[in-house]
Design an enzyme around this catalytic site. Sequence first.
Site, mmCIF file in Angstrom:
data_model
loop_
_atom_site.group_PDB
_atom_site.id
_atom_site.type_symbol
_atom_site.label_atom_id
_atom_site.label_comp_id
_atom_site.label_asym_id
_atom_site.label_seq_id
_atom_site.Cartn_x
_atom_site.Cartn_y
_atom_site.Cartn_z
ATOM 1 N N HIS A 79 2.413 6.111 -2.028
ATOM 2 C CA HIS A 79 1.488 5.256 -0.887
ATOM 3 C C HIS A 79 2.232 5.770 0.580
ATOM 4 C CE1 HIS A 79 0.428 2.292 2.097
ATOM 5 N NE2 HIS A 79 1.519 1.884 2.250
ATOM 6 N N HIS A 102 8.085 3.829 6.201
ATOM 7 C CA HIS A 102 7.407 2.601 6.910
ATOM 8 C C HIS A 102 7.707 1.416 5.697
ATOM 9 C CE1 HIS A 102 3.739 3.203 4.619
ATOM 10 N NE2 HIS A 102 3.668 1.914 4.683
ATOM 11 N N GLU A 161 11.683 -3.105 4.663
ATOM 12 C CA GLU A 161 11.220 -4.175 3.764
ATOM 13 C C GLU A 161 11.307 -4.135 2.447
ATOM 14 O OE1 GLU A 161 9.403 -7.013 5.658
ATOM 15 O OE2 GLU A 161 9.219 -8.132 4.085
ATOM 16 N N ASP A 162 10.896 -3.185 1.649
ATOM 17 C CA ASP A 162 10.811 -3.231 0.515
ATOM 18 C C ASP A 162 12.223 -2.814 -0.340
ATOM 19 O OD1 ASP A 162 8.456 -4.268 0.895
ATOM 20 O OD2 ASP A 162 7.208 -2.484 0.530
ATOM 21 N N ASP A 193 -1.593 3.343 7.311
ATOM 22 C CA ASP A 193 -1.333 2.433 6.308
ATOM 23 C C ASP A 193 -2.387 1.609 5.867
ATOM 24 O OD1 ASP A 193 0.471 1.058 4.499
ATOM 25 O OD2 ASP A 193 0.856 -0.601 6.133
ATOM 26 N N ASP A 235 -33.389 7.380 13.631
ATOM 27 C CA ASP A 235 -32.423 8.697 13.635
ATOM 28 C C ASP A 235 -31.228 8.484 12.844
ATOM 29 O OD1 ASP A 235 -31.967 6.434 15.059
ATOM 30 O OD2 ASP A 235 -31.638 7.287 16.976
#
Length: 734
Positions: free
Chosen positions: A48, A72, A76-77, A139, A259
Amino acid sequence: MMRQYELVDRVRRYNPATDEGLLDSAYVYAMKAHGSQTRASGDPYFSHPLEVAAILTDLKLDDATIVAALLHDTIEDTKATRAEIGKKFGKDIATLVEGLTKIKKLDLVSKQAAQAENLRKLLLAIADDVRVLLVKLADRLHNMRTLKFVPEEKRGRIAEETLDIYAPLAGRMGMQDMREELEDLSFRQLQPDVCRSIESRLLALRERNAGLIKVIEEELTAELARAGTRAKVRGREKRPYSIWKKMERKAVGFEQLSDLYGFRVVVDTVVDCYKAVGIVHTKWPFVPGRFKDYISTPKQNDYRSLHTTVVGPGRQRVELQIRTNEMDQVAEYGIAAHALYKDGDKDGEILPHDSNAYAWLRRTIEMLAEGSSPEEFLEHTKLELFHDQVFCFTPNGRLIALPRKATPIDFAYAVHTDVGNSAIGCKINGQVAPLVSELQTGDEVEIIRGDAKAPPAAWDAIVITGKARAAIRRATRTAVRAQYTGLGRRMVERAFAKATLPMSEEKLQAALPRLARHTTEDLFSSVGRGEIKPDDVLRAVDPDWRGERVTGAKTPKSEGGWFGLRRASSLKFRIPEKGKEEKSSAIPIRGINGELPVRFAPNGGAVPGDRIVGILTPGEGITIYPIHSPSLKEYDDQPERWLDVRWDMEDTEPQRFPSQIAVNAKNEPGSLAQVAAVIGEHGGNIDNIRMGGKTADFHRMIIDVEVFDLKHLNAILTQLRAKKVVAAAERVNG
Ligand code: MN
């Protein structure tokens, strides 16, 4: 999964000075940090951030942004910390990653109050460094592309948030491709049936018109090459979501959308852009009203291009966007095109500060700082993102929210009724602009006020907001009545004087029943409106009166000033911008010593510097003609209707006025292009070009061109005449 060296290769293609070691160590760091984590799809989690980084290489972003993308999700993870990232990759990158971490958990479709707070946090994080937004959007794009792996019940919410917040943000930052993809992905999730049916019809169309895009591309390229203009032409279909929006907006079916193909024509220089549009208009019939010049007037998000629609090969309506390479970069990458940071210049100002998109962002943040309640802020910001409102600012930063298509007049009334009633002009972002301009979000509007107390009645037809309309109607009812009363009184006085009859209040009073009026004011007002002739008043007062007793010479018009309307010192002309057809019938002008409605003669083409006269029509108002207008013949025997008026341009900054010229050009390839180029080079705005008659050697074209004044117009005509290809160039007056 992309390999380490593949990523470095991608970056090196646009940034030869890339720090390979930095990219490598970020790749390894993130891969190790995410370890054996997996995504909902079953892929290793690290795929990812890697894909997010890849999306950003398409936008040609700097090393810090690519590295921030790789990292990124680490704070957090994973076990990674800001301190560690700071030590390993530097403060700049650590700050970016922290900004991304802060906004990671924001839920932007939660309850109103929480949503407002979250959106506030998001915008503040972006304001620190716009690269945070770029990584966040990439992201979100990757998450949307892989939405089908997310549990069913979460998808709707993510798609909704994308459509409401992220897609408009991408668009507002000028990143159109990103916006369109986000919209289409959300659309597919939120309205799968509608989306599928549009897609299947597009597919059918594609089969029916197989190869058409290629044919048009080739024909366009060849035609431009013949005229010596090098151009890259790329065609594409409109996207499902934008088609659906258009069907909704215009309330039409798919079949009526003519169009569906758009072409980008990328040329070398600005002059080539104008040349190219001339060539295209010569080769194919163009659709009137579709020509837009966003080169001389860029959009708020810095977008610049010429737009036109022609009936192209195969009688297919084709939309063209013509621009230079540089403009193309901005059109595709928006703020990212400006965001080319110099690595090593870590604490320098970020470049996008000078772009309009960034200015919008900054103002939105300032609005937050002003302390409006979170709900109020959300209401505003979301509406703004939904495109149905525009947000403008007073010079001291007060936010004025207006519906789309609102004008500075609406703005003025939104500020205060008195401001609206006394408005005589405005500046938009420091530039003098017509009061009928369409306001864009982020515009700073300064209303120029005069001593007038009532607005021109014609504004009623221009404004969008109910508040403005009600105030104008209130103010004009009184003012208009006063005008007609004044005018009628002068006309009656004049009639009495001509007939050498003394005029008195008592006599008029006595005559009222015969004229079916209650008061003398009613009477004067009726005369002013043209309902009663001055002679009828004379007859009512003096039944013996049979006609003019003295047949004196008519007052010559050079002396004409009976109505006391000669002093036109504050006459201001406001002309609608091009592309505002629906508004052009009402030109708000004030200043002729009173509040009579003033308008330009249709096709009169008066530009500042022309000698002009006003023709008074009781019951209607004053019409301005250039003195050389053939239409004035009609009024030769009615000198009482002529008014001396003059331009008063002293206090105003240059504005454009419509005029019309006729050019006889030799029949040779590229002659129209040359003519258009001369006009463009000398600052004329071409509104329209029509081909007139044609002989073996020459063809005649009628060109609507906007100029600043007579001098400007004459300069353009002279330059045209100087061209070999031009046999004659002259002004046309209707
Ligand atoms: Mn992520």
